[in-house]
Design an enzyme around this catalytic site. Structure first.
Site, PDB file in Angstrom:
ATOM      1  N   GLU A  53       0.802  -1.243   0.000  1.00  0.00           N
ATOM      2  CA  GLU A  53       0.000   0.000   0.000  1.00  0.00           C
ATOM      3  C   GLU A  53       0.827   1.282   0.000  1.00  0.00           C
ATOM      4  O   GLU A  53       0.589   2.176   0.801  1.00  0.00           O
ATOM      5  CB  GLU A  53      -0.981  -0.034   1.183  1.00  0.00           C
ATOM      6  CG  GLU A  53      -1.862  -1.282   1.169  1.00  0.00           C
ATOM      7  CD  GLU A  53      -2.809  -1.372   2.368  1.00  0.00           C
ATOM      8  OE1 GLU A  53      -2.655  -0.603   3.322  1.00  0.00           O
ATOM      9  OE2 GLU A  53      -3.693  -2.245   2.339  1.00  0.00           O
ATOM     10  N   HIS A 109      -9.718  -6.392  -2.394  1.00  0.00           N
ATOM     11  CA  HIS A 109     -10.776  -6.076  -1.412  1.00  0.00           C
ATOM     12  C   HIS A 109     -11.836  -5.247  -2.132  1.00  0.00           C
ATOM     13  O   HIS A 109     -11.627  -4.076  -2.406  1.00  0.00           O
ATOM     14  CB  HIS A 109     -10.204  -5.259  -0.250  1.00  0.00           C
ATOM     15  CG  HIS A 109      -9.270  -6.026   0.623  1.00  0.00           C
ATOM     16  ND1 HIS A 109      -9.679  -7.111   1.362  1.00  0.00           N
ATOM     17  CD2 HIS A 109      -7.953  -5.876   0.870  1.00  0.00           C
ATOM     18  CE1 HIS A 109      -8.650  -7.590   2.043  1.00  0.00           C
ATOM     19  NE2 HIS A 109      -7.590  -6.863   1.755  1.00  0.00           N
ATOM     20  N   GLU A 133      -5.604 -10.915  -1.469  1.00  0.00           N
ATOM     21  CA  GLU A 133      -6.490 -10.691  -0.313  1.00  0.00           C
ATOM     22  C   GLU A 133      -7.955 -10.553  -0.719  1.00  0.00           C
ATOM     23  O   GLU A 133      -8.670  -9.687  -0.222  1.00  0.00           O
ATOM     24  CB  GLU A 133      -6.076  -9.409   0.438  1.00  0.00           C
ATOM     25  CG  GLU A 133      -4.598  -9.335   0.757  1.00  0.00           C
ATOM     26  CD  GLU A 133      -4.194  -8.143   1.621  1.00  0.00           C
ATOM     27  OE1 GLU A 133      -5.076  -7.448   2.156  1.00  0.00           O
ATOM     28  OE2 GLU A 133      -2.977  -7.921   1.756  1.00  0.00           O
ATOM     29  N   ASP A 163     -11.719 -10.400  -0.979  1.00  0.00           N
ATOM     30  CA  ASP A 163     -13.003 -10.549  -0.291  1.00  0.00           C
ATOM     31  C   ASP A 163     -13.959  -9.505  -0.875  1.00  0.00           C
ATOM     32  O   ASP A 163     -13.513  -8.513  -1.443  1.00  0.00           O
ATOM     33  CB  ASP A 163     -12.919 -10.496   1.248  1.00  0.00           C
ATOM     34  CG  ASP A 163     -12.283  -9.242   1.832  1.00  0.00           C
ATOM     35  OD1 ASP A 163     -12.105  -8.249   1.105  1.00  0.00           O
ATOM     36  OD2 ASP A 163     -11.979  -9.260   3.039  1.00  0.00           O
ATOM     37  N   ASN A 171       2.448  -5.003  -3.330  1.00  0.00           N
ATOM     38  CA  ASN A 171       1.049  -5.362  -3.078  1.00  0.00           C
ATOM     39  C   ASN A 171       0.198  -4.125  -2.769  1.00  0.00           C
ATOM     40  O   ASN A 171       0.651  -3.215  -2.087  1.00  0.00           O
ATOM     41  CB  ASN A 171       1.037  -6.305  -1.865  1.00  0.00           C
ATOM     42  CG  ASN A 171      -0.291  -6.988  -1.619  1.00  0.00           C
ATOM     43  OD1 ASN A 171      -0.896  -7.516  -2.560  1.00  0.00           O
ATOM     44  ND2 ASN A 171      -0.747  -7.002  -0.372  1.00  0.00           N
TER      45      ASN A 171
HETATM   46  C1  XIL Z   1      -5.892  -6.798   8.424  1.00  0.00           C
HETATM   47  C2  XIL Z   1      -6.212  -8.017   9.261  1.00  0.00           C
HETATM   48  O1  XIL Z   1      -7.157  -8.804   8.592  1.00  0.00           O
HETATM   49  C3  XIL Z   1      -6.759  -7.576  10.613  1.00  0.00           C
HETATM   50  O2  XIL Z   1      -6.919  -8.707  11.468  1.00  0.00           O
HETATM   51  C4  XIL Z   1      -5.813  -6.579  11.262  1.00  0.00           C
HETATM   52  O3  XIL Z   1      -6.382  -6.113  12.470  1.00  0.00           O
HETATM   53  C5  XIL Z   1      -5.551  -5.417  10.337  1.00  0.00           C
HETATM   54  O4  XIL Z   1      -5.042  -5.912   9.110  1.00  0.00           O
HETATM   55  N1  XIL Z   1      -4.751  -5.018   3.771  1.00  0.00           N
HETATM   56  C6  XIL Z   1      -3.701  -5.793   4.196  1.00  0.00           C
HETATM   57  C7  XIL Z   1      -3.881  -6.697   5.360  1.00  0.00           C
HETATM   58  O5  XIL Z   1      -2.656  -5.809   3.543  1.00  0.00           O
HETATM   59  O6  XIL Z   1      -2.704  -6.867   6.098  1.00  0.00           O
HETATM   60  C8  XIL Z   1      -5.005  -6.232   6.275  1.00  0.00           C
HETATM   61  O7  XIL Z   1      -5.216  -7.223   7.249  1.00  0.00           O
HETATM   62  C9  XIL Z   1      -6.249  -5.957   5.474  1.00  0.00           C
HETATM   63  C10 XIL Z   1      -6.002  -4.873   4.450  1.00  0.00           C
END
Ligand code: XIL
Length: 374
Positions: free
Chosen positions: A172, A255, A286, A288, A219
């Site tokens: 990020e 996401h 990641e 969802d 990422n």
């Molecule tokens: C999130 C986890 O799912 C949570 O449990 C934690 O509290 C915060 O981080 N992008 C990412 C991940 O790269 O590391 C994040 O994970 C979600 C967003």
């Protein structure tokens, strides 16, 4: 076939042979329309397509919840630590490493013939308190910060050398501004404030020094469309390649939320292809797909479920359509442990994974299976 994809197929085929010893998860819905998919779960079907199917693992759930554990084993060929490989966990005190939890995940993966994806080396969140405090009160200056970053990278990647197949090296690093012709600006983090843009190159080189074979990925979220962020990654990757900085791929978090319009599947595919035109791999890291609801307890409507299913299908189809897309990882597979309800509260969002709180497979799960079987 690319060498990378052949390696994936061989690794995952080996894993398949062991897989048949694992009892099938009891949660699968077995309506007759779905019977022609046979008994193969995501993991097995992914193997046949040369694709790692991954999930982010919550270590507490893994020890406490047998259904969660069993699904983690049977449905996935790859695991990512949801939290336990992040900097705040692996170096809780300056100079003191703690890989205990990450090692547990690596052992779990080895027992189940799974591959491990590393998350992450550098981010602006979940940093150790001693580091952020030291930087803000001036006891850690620029030079000290650089050697702290170097030490962290070498220690983390070195510890998992040969055990992790790829790392999210940076996470990020760009803002959400710009547009399809204007690259996004750099995120204003302690890394950017202290080092400008150069730190990316350093961390990639140190990571390569610590593990000569591991995949090195940049990422982010919201980089799967033709927007400013995707352009920033394309430009940065091109520049790094030109300078012979080691870089293997782009991590696309994935996401997504139903509160935004339906993404154009052709645009996702074309955005991935623009990255791969530089010779890079793609990992969905990641995925969802959140559903906005009136209150946290309100179930999604039938229309929302249908739309969520379509989006899961579009995303996996885009990956399957791009030869160098090697990984499709979910940010957790069960709503029960999803980070979404805790993080997205205005409006409340939830129901983002393919399995309900009660481990019933949703249409999203079945569409992933169909896509992989197709
Ligand atoms: C999130 C986890 O799912 C949570 O449990 C934690 O509290 C915060 O981080 N992008 C990412 C991940 O790269 O590391 C994040 O994970 C979600 C967003």
């Amino acid at each position: 076939m690319s060498k990378q994809r052949l390696t994936v197929i061989l690794t995952v085929l080996a894993a398949l042979m062991a897989l048949f010893a694992v009892p099938a998860a009891s949660a699968h819905n077995s309506s007759s329309a779905r019977e022609d998919l046979g008994d193969r779960g995501l993991r097995d079907l992914g193997a046949l397509r040369g694709l790692y199917i991954g999930t982010a693992v919550n270590m507490d759930a893994l020890s406490a919840d047998p259904t969660y554990r069993s699904l983690t084993q049977s449905e996935f060929s790859s695991v990512t630590a949801e939290n336990v490989m992040k900097w705040e966990t692996v170096e809780p005190q300056r100079g003191v490493d703690n890989f205990t939890q990450g090692d547990r995940l690596v052992r779990f993966a080895r027992r189940n013939k799974q591959s491990v994806y590393g998350h992450n080396i550098l981010w602006h969140n979940q940093l150790p308190g001693w580091l952020t405090t030291g930087v803000s009160n001036g006891t850690i200056d620029k030079q000290a910060l650089k050697s702290i970053l170097r030490r962290h990278t070498l220690a983390l990647v070195g510890h998992y050398r040969g055990k992790v197949r790829a790392w999210d090296v940076t996470n990020e690093i760009f803002n959400d501004d710009g547009d399809k012709n204007t690259p996004a600006t750099w995120r204003d983090t302690i890394w950017y404030q202290n080092f400008g843009t150069e730190y990316v190159e350093w961390v990639l080189r140190w990571a390569r020094q610590a593990d000569s074979r591991v995949g090195l990925y940049l990422n982010d979220y919201n980089n799967e469309n033709f927007n400013g962020k995707a352009l920033a990654y394309y430009n940065l990757a091109k520049e790094l390649k030109r300078k012979h900085v080691p870089l293997d791929g782009i991590g696309v978090q994935g996401h997504l939320s139903l509160k935004y319009g339906h993404p154009d599947p052709g645009e996702i595919k074309a955005t991935l292809q623009r990255y791969t035109s530089l010779g890079l791999g793609i990992a969905f890291t990641e995925v969802d797909i959140r559903i906005p609801v009136l209150t946290a307890e309100t179930p999604p409507t039938a229309e929302q479920v249908t739309e969520q299913t379509r989006r899961y299908r579009d995303v996996i189809d885009a990956c399957l359509a791009v030869r160098r897309c090697n990984t499709f990882t979910l940010w957790g597979h069960a709503d029960k442990y999803s980070w979404v309800p805790g993080w997205f509260t205005n409006p409340p969002e939830g129901y983002a994974t393919p399995f309900t709180d009660a481990y019933v497979a949703k249409p999203a799960y079945w569409t992933l299976r169909e896509a992989l079987a197709g």
